[in-house]
Design an enzyme around this catalytic site. Sequence first.
Site, PDB file in Angstrom:
ATOM      1  N   PHE A   1     -91.774  28.631  16.012  1.00  0.00           N
ATOM      2  CA  PHE A   1     -92.807  28.370  15.006  1.00  0.00           C
ATOM      3  C   PHE A   1     -92.957  29.521  14.022  1.00  0.00           C
ATOM      4  CE2 PHE A   1     -95.290  31.006  17.817  1.00  0.00           C
ATOM      5  CZ  PHE A   1     -96.337  31.509  17.069  1.00  0.00           C
ATOM      6  N   LYS A   2     -92.512  30.719  14.404  1.00  0.00           N
ATOM      7  CA  LYS A   2     -92.644  31.867  13.508  1.00  0.00           C
ATOM      8  C   LYS A   2     -91.891  31.655  12.191  1.00  0.00           C
ATOM      9  CE  LYS A   2     -94.806  34.045  16.844  1.00  0.00           C
ATOM     10  NZ  LYS A   2     -94.398  35.287  17.475  1.00  0.00           N
TER      11      LYS A   2
END
Length: 463
Positions: free
Chosen positions: A111-112
């Site tokens: 998700f980063k």
Amino acid sequence: MHYISTRGQAPALSFEEAVLTGLATDGGLYVPENIPQFSREQIAAWAGLPYNELAFEVIKPFVDGEIEDADLKDIIDRSYQTFRHSAVAPLVQLENNLWVMELFHGPTLAFKDFALQFLGNLFDHLLEKRGQKVVVMGATSGDTGSAAIEGCKRCKNIDIFILHPHNRVSDVQRRQMTSILEPNVHNIALEGNFDDCQNMVKASFADQSFLPEDRQLAAVNSINWARIMAQVVYYFHAALSLGGPHRAVSFSVPTGNFGDIFAGYIAKQMGLPIEQLVIATNANDVLHRCISNNDFSKQPLVHSLSPSMDIMISSNFERLLFDLYNRDGEAIRQLMSDFNNGQASMEETALAKARELFSSYRCDDDRMVEVIAREYDNSDYLLDPHTATGVDAARACRRGTDVPMVCLSTAHPAKFPEAVRKAGYPQDPPLPHHMADLFERKERYTVKDNDLKTIQEFVARNL
């Protein structure tokens, strides 16, 4: 739009200055002076927008005209062109009104990428405009590092140094960082844990005298407001996909540093009808202890099968505390001082506000492995260990099944083969085709002692 420090003693900054500064000079974190507000009608009008167009609508008020609309659109468009699913953040249904939002279709499978692809392009735009070069220094518990490197490796005005805890990230996570061989990329394996890495970065931001006069540090960790801002978007995306804003939606978020779920809190403040926000932690449960028992104290860090949450000092929690304490910078300075000395607790009024906003849950390794095994047996859907923690928390904490509950699926299971094997999966889950040769790629990294002077000298030598 001005940005102010959570500790009240640093000067207010513009959006551009806050992005390039990262940590405030008083040790606090920058937050917007005011949170933009959207009406239900405005949010409803965004239904059906492609992800990049929705991102422009959500992000634009935080930028407040400091970047031309055409340039901002271009930055956003380039940031999400690298994702390998046309929906960018697709939703998958597990059971009645229980969904996972897959946030792992970016270039590093975590998700980063949502924030760091955007931040790399944003840095490039701002630095080119200013004719400036910066040193990016960041700490990672596994996923931030590779996403930051991927976002910054082509930026000609950035030298990037990422610290990860030596032998405390998965092999896939490490190789995603250390196999990037661009000359502006430097990986440091620190003899310590994530909190040691994070403390090293914070100390370097507080005193940058080790850098040449023409350089300053810039932050890629979630202390940088631009990362939180970019993550707010996928809460709107999920809610709109499930009937919002005409119906409320709940979220369960596996979190260690509190940035991902803080973005959900900001989305709620902006007008998104969020019914429930569930904080899902592993054995490193400072956030759960704080919400459930008002135990905001340091405990020894536990090495777990969900290493991206192996964090005991949740930096972004300070941003929430700032709001809970009515934006009293002096109170936050004292509270964080107490925490750094080993023991702290929240005032009862602040704790009551936190409990109105959040539920919390702790899931240890044994339980997490059970969840992965059960979900795979029931539906053939393979969860990574962090997402499994969020799914378990969702089922344990949800107040009913009439409101859709979305679990943020924060990483691809191939990044954590040890946990998946322990759950009975017969083999290491395969990496996507674009990463299939990862274990054949050459690595480059430097192991360093847990010593601030040693790290700062290494940075200065390699500029």
